[in-house]
Design a protein around this motif. Structure first.
Motif, short mmCIF file in Angstrom:
data_model
loop_
_atom_site.label_atom_id
_atom_site.label_comp_id
_atom_site.label_asym_id
_atom_site.label_seq_id
_atom_site.Cartn_x
_atom_site.Cartn_y
_atom_site.Cartn_z
N ARG A 114 0.83 -1.19 0.00
CA ARG A 114 0.00 0.00 0.00
C ARG A 114 0.87 1.26 0.00
NH1 ARG A 114 -5.26 1.02 0.81
NH2 ARG A 114 -5.77 2.97 1.85
N ILE A 130 -25.01 -5.45 -6.96
CA ILE A 130 -23.78 -4.70 -6.74
C ILE A 130 -23.11 -4.46 -8.08
CG2 ILE A 130 -21.53 -4.72 -5.61
CD1 ILE A 130 -22.78 -6.57 -3.49
N VAL A 145 -4.28 -4.75 -8.04
CA VAL A 145 -5.57 -4.19 -7.62
C VAL A 145 -5.29 -3.11 -6.58
CG1 VAL A 145 -7.78 -4.68 -6.54
CG2 VAL A 145 -6.76 -6.35 -8.11
N ASP A 187 -10.48 -2.10 -4.17
CA ASP A 187 -11.54 -3.08 -4.42
C ASP A 187 -12.41 -3.14 -3.18
OD1 ASP A 187 -13.19 -5.08 -5.27
OD2 ASP A 187 -11.66 -6.66 -5.30
N ILE A 188 -13.38 -2.25 -3.12
CA ILE A 188 -14.17 -2.14 -1.89
C ILE A 188 -15.59 -1.70 -2.23
CG2 ILE A 188 -13.45 0.28 -1.45
CD1 ILE A 188 -13.80 -2.47 1.20
N ARG A 189 -16.57 -2.34 -1.59
CA ARG A 189 -17.95 -1.91 -1.80
C ARG A 189 -18.22 -0.66 -0.96
NH1 ARG A 189 -20.95 -6.04 0.79
NH2 ARG A 189 -19.12 -5.75 2.07
N ARG A 235 -19.26 -1.63 -6.21
CA ARG A 235 -17.90 -2.10 -5.99
C ARG A 235 -16.95 -1.10 -6.65
NH1 ARG A 235 -16.00 -8.29 -7.46
NH2 ARG A 235 -13.85 -8.10 -6.71
N GLU A 271 -7.40 5.55 6.23
CA GLU A 271 -7.50 4.23 6.85
C GLU A 271 -8.95 3.71 6.77
OE1 GLU A 271 -5.29 2.20 7.90
OE2 GLU A 271 -6.68 0.76 8.81
N ARG A 282 -10.43 2.08 3.48
CA ARG A 282 -10.09 0.72 3.06
C ARG A 282 -11.24 -0.24 3.32
NH1 ARG A 282 -4.45 -0.93 5.68
NH2 ARG A 282 -4.53 -2.57 4.10
N HIS A 283 -12.23 0.21 4.11
CA HIS A 283 -13.31 -0.68 4.53
C HIS A 283 -14.65 -0.12 4.04
CE1 HIS A 283 -10.31 -2.60 7.04
NE2 HIS A 283 -9.92 -1.40 7.39
N SER A 284 -15.63 -1.00 3.96
CA SER A 284 -16.94 -0.60 3.44
C SER A 284 -17.74 0.21 4.45
CB SER A 284 -17.76 -1.85 3.10
OG SER A 284 -17.16 -2.56 2.04
N PHE A 285 -18.51 1.15 3.94
CA PHE A 285 -19.64 1.73 4.66
C PHE A 285 -19.27 2.59 5.87
CE2 PHE A 285 -21.53 -2.58 3.26
CZ PHE A 285 -21.60 -2.15 1.95
N TYR A 286 -18.02 3.05 5.94
CA TYR A 286 -17.69 4.02 6.99
C TYR A 286 -17.94 5.46 6.51
CZ TYR A 286 -15.22 0.87 10.25
OH TYR A 286 -14.90 -0.09 11.17
N ASP A 343 -4.46 -5.78 1.70
CA ASP A 343 -5.34 -5.28 0.65
C ASP A 343 -5.85 -6.42 -0.24
OD1 ASP A 343 -5.65 -2.54 1.14
OD2 ASP A 343 -3.67 -2.10 0.37
N LEU A 381 -8.59 -8.08 1.68
CA LEU A 381 -9.82 -7.28 1.64
C LEU A 381 -10.50 -7.40 0.27
CD1 LEU A 381 -8.56 -4.10 3.55
CD2 LEU A 381 -10.15 -5.84 4.39
N SER A 382 -9.70 -7.45 -0.78
CA SER A 382 -10.27 -7.59 -2.12
C SER A 382 -10.95 -8.95 -2.28
CB SER A 382 -9.15 -7.41 -3.15
OG SER A 382 -9.62 -7.65 -4.45
N THR A 431 -14.23 -8.66 -0.60
CA THR A 431 -15.14 -7.90 -1.46
C THR A 431 -15.69 -8.79 -2.57
OG1 THR A 431 -14.00 -5.82 -1.03
CG2 THR A 431 -15.30 -5.94 -3.05
N TYR A 476 -16.01 -8.90 10.00
CA TYR A 476 -15.06 -9.59 9.14
C TYR A 476 -14.82 -11.02 9.62
CZ TYR A 476 -13.32 -5.53 6.45
OH TYR A 476 -13.18 -4.47 5.61
#
Lengths: 478, 478
Positions: free
Chosen positions: A10, A104, A171, A174-176, A190, A453, A456-460, B273, B276-277, B280, B460
């Motif tokens: 990263r 999605i 990649v 890659d996160i919803r 996505r 930070e 990197r995660h969904s829905f925050y 990452d 996480l992908s 996803t 998770y």
């Protein structure tokens, strides 16, 4: 096969993206060339959008019991209605139409190195809801599952294969992520960024742009579309390298504070664990009940001339359109859309605290969120709507934003033109001396690094905050 | 108020927790004293659980239309039923009863320093479903919202205030996590660890234990309860300090690999990452449809003598119990419970790759998950259930676990005795030379450090994997 290898970390990706944020671009250098390219394209691109009654839309049917409007295939999306109950809220209960799009989709941007610098493959695309009907800078791919599994029997979607089979490629994202929770019921897309090699070329209607070019183009009204904004916002957008690179640019104290804000080693008002605990508390405390209810005879709403509107004339309407277009996967179609009333205000109040820029962040509830609460801009509203709501409902900090003279960013950008008709918001970043109590249940000061930070995660982080974060980062180079 | 301060960082907390993992304990030193304390308590603790028909439970009523069984107050939980559809699965559709408990409860452990070392405040608690009816080591507080808002009109819950008003204290863990998605519909509990000062004392039935003591007690069957396991699993359980401390203990290559696995700087098969992908992709790909359906006359299930069972005699039953107890907030009550058939196997296959221990992790779908897929143990099943299912449904790696002679951990532990009657699983950690393709859709190799990072966020890591991670970490000191 299981021997550990070190794929690009990263941190490495963040450094290469920082270089792209500083680079003028090789394909259509600068931004004038981009405008010329768009002007050339718009001469032979054509889309006609004509309003139509909701019951005149070919392919769309009403469910007999509920009056929900859905596509005859059962795919794409449907217009439904919900009853929303929020104990403790100023407006504790209401009914509204809402778009249900459970599939999605993919919002994907390809990147590749040109002259050693990452460029994004951007598509000039028209959508029926775009204000003025113009071309907007869109991701490489915007595809619902119904699109890409061929339900609409259209032409193949260019570059789709890189996102459907990303394994083995680089990649980067890659996160919803969620979209507008006031208009969509639990919609998630996505968000993807995939790196490709030199062999991938831009076909007609596509061009390669650096992050610097996109940052500059963000200040052009209605040009960088919502999907591009959310995908770019999910890219690593900070780190020590970013911070140093931005700090070394000529600029004022604001730039220096912005640079430090993206550095994970810089101090912050709250630790990230404290921010996560605040989110946990908000999601635990907030009692949100969203139940489907018939769209027919929805209390507070009326249907006239094939349009569903709120009786107050505020909020939004559900309208129908016939669309004819050239150069699309499908040449003509009809669909319902949401048409908001008025232009919204989406604003960050930012403040330099101990030399580090902090963003005043709101823990916001919307009926369509998958997980009750997301982090939102300091202010996110359509001011006119509050004329018909109790005074106590008026958003905190709205008046400060409207009266501020310390404006750092101020551009009208539009929302997804495939679902929303002429939906525009004024995106604003203003400096403030305002403060909130350290234990305010609804607001916290966050740094750019903390957002980096969380993204990197969904829905925050909600879609409006993602757009605005991208605008804030763009101030590093504009 | 907004001047940045540096509250104890995650790294500092991790170091202090590592010290606790190495410390024999000051309050009831060692583990023999804990057993003596429990034996003393059990002489004057008393709970009687008597089976009863589901329609004989005082306070519980059947909803007329659906046959759902709910508490007359509408609180606590209800027994409902769902139809589950999973395109592409070996068993693509089934119906089952499920517990709906939408309230978010608190599972909280207080910690304080004794002689400079963090100790956890543990409660010896009986629950009607505990195998053998025994006392188990439970969190400081286990409270549903109905408990702590006083719906059951019971006695005050000791120590609850520290979790309801944690602001200003040291919050080490505060995250909502899921529970059994096969039996609960979207149940989430708030896992919390809060640090308190010297003034907080253990009242009768509570004691202060170090992480070392709890690690050792994990190998006693049915002693450390599920709620304690999930809360402890969410504590920072790694980092460079942990890694060095564990590596410096006398031990074999396995211990060295375990130590390195918790070090964020150690190599891993996949980057975080990439993990996480993969999540996803799994959450996007998996089409799970869960719809409520009447509990009455549920296809595949039958009701006899007030018990709902599967016609095959497998899976689980829904039963009723009358409970009388001393020393509880409420002295007598009746409730439905889920009684599983058979003992489950919950296993991690672990492998040292390039000197770093990796855990073979399964992306698992259960009908009750809030977000379709969670990370699960390599194997999680009740072997007998597969006698009545197609051969293709037999879990991958189950036979390897059952035949392995390289067992590192093997203890029967029980699940939440407040909802599940005699629910026991054999928790197993075995070393393997097995491998999976790098792009296997369902499995990935993860390090402890990667789990440590994922456990900061909700949903998770499933409850079984959380328990097993705690067992795996306990091998550092046992």
């Amino acid at each position: 096969m299981v021997a550990p290898f070190r794929p690009p970390s990263r941190g490495e990706a963040a450094s290469r993206l920082t270089d792209s944020l500083l680079a003028p671009g090789s394909h259509l250098p600068g931004t004038a060339a981009v405008h010329d390219w768009l002007a050339g394209l718009s001469r032979h691109t054509w889309m006609e959008t004509q309003r139509a009654g909701l019951d005149e839309l070919a392919g769309w049917v009403r469910e007999p019991d509920t009056g929900f409007l859905r596509h005859h295939t059962g795919r794409f999306f449907s217009v439904e209605a919900v009853t929303v109950e929020r104990a403790d809220a100023v407006v504790p209960s209401w009914r509204q139409p809402i778009i249900n799009q459970p599939e999605i989709g993919i919002l994907g941007i390809l990147v590749k190195e040109i002259d050693g610098v990452l460029h994004c493959l951007i598509q000039a695309k028209q959508e029926p809801g775009n204000p003025g009907g113009g071309l907007q800078l869109s991701p490489t791919v915007q595809a619902t599952r119904s699109n890409y599994t061929g339900v609409h029997r259209g032409r193949a979607i260019p570059y789709l294969e890189y996102f459907r089979e990303p394994a083995g490629r680089g990649v980067l994202v890659d996160i919803r992520q969620s979209e507008q929770g006031a208009w969509f019921y639990r919609k998630r897309n996505r968000n993807m960024v995939v790196e490709v090699g030199d062999d991938v070329e831009a076909v007609d209607g596509f061009c390669w742009l650096t992050l610097r070019q996109l940052a500059e183009l963000l200040s052009v009204p209605d040009l960088v579309n919502m999907d591009t904004r959310t995908v770019l916002a999910c890219l690593p957008g900070g780190g020590a390298y970013w911070s140093e690179a931005v700090a070394s640019r000529p600029g004022d104290d604001f730039l220096a504070a912005l640079a430090r804000s993206a550095d994970p080693a810089a101090p912050s008002v709250h630790t990230t664990d404290e921010v996560l605990s605040w989110i946990t508390e908000a999601r635990t405390r907030t009692e949100l009940r969203v139940e489907r209810t018939p769209l027919r005879e929805l209390a507070g709403w009326c249907t006239e001339d094939g349009v569903i509107s709120h009786r107050s004339g505020r909020f939004f309407s559900v309208v129908g359109v016939h669309v004819k277009a050239e150069g699309r996967e499908v040449g003509a179609w009809s669909q319902p859309m949401i048409e908001p009333v008025g232009t919204g205000v989406i604003a960050f109040l930012v403040r330099t605290i101990d030399g580090v820029l902090h963003v005043l962040t709101h823990a916001r509830t919307e009926p369509g969120y998958a997980d009750v609460v997301e982090l939102a801009p300091t202010v996110q509203c359509t001011p006119e709507n509050y004329d018909v709501l109790p005074d106590a409902a008026r958003p905190r900090f709205l008046d400060e934003v409207l009266r501020s003279e310390r404006i750092r960013f101020d551009t009208v950008l539009s929302e997804e033109g495939g679902r929303f008709l002429g939906a525009q918001n004024r995106y604003v970043i203003v400096e403030t001396d305002a403060d909130v109590a350290a234990d305010d249940p609804d607001y916290r000061w966050l740094t750019l690094s903390q957002y980096d930070e969380l993204l990197r995660h969904s829905f925050y982080v909600n879609i409006q905050a993602r757009s605005l974060l991208l605008c804030l980062r763009s101030l590093a180079v504009t």
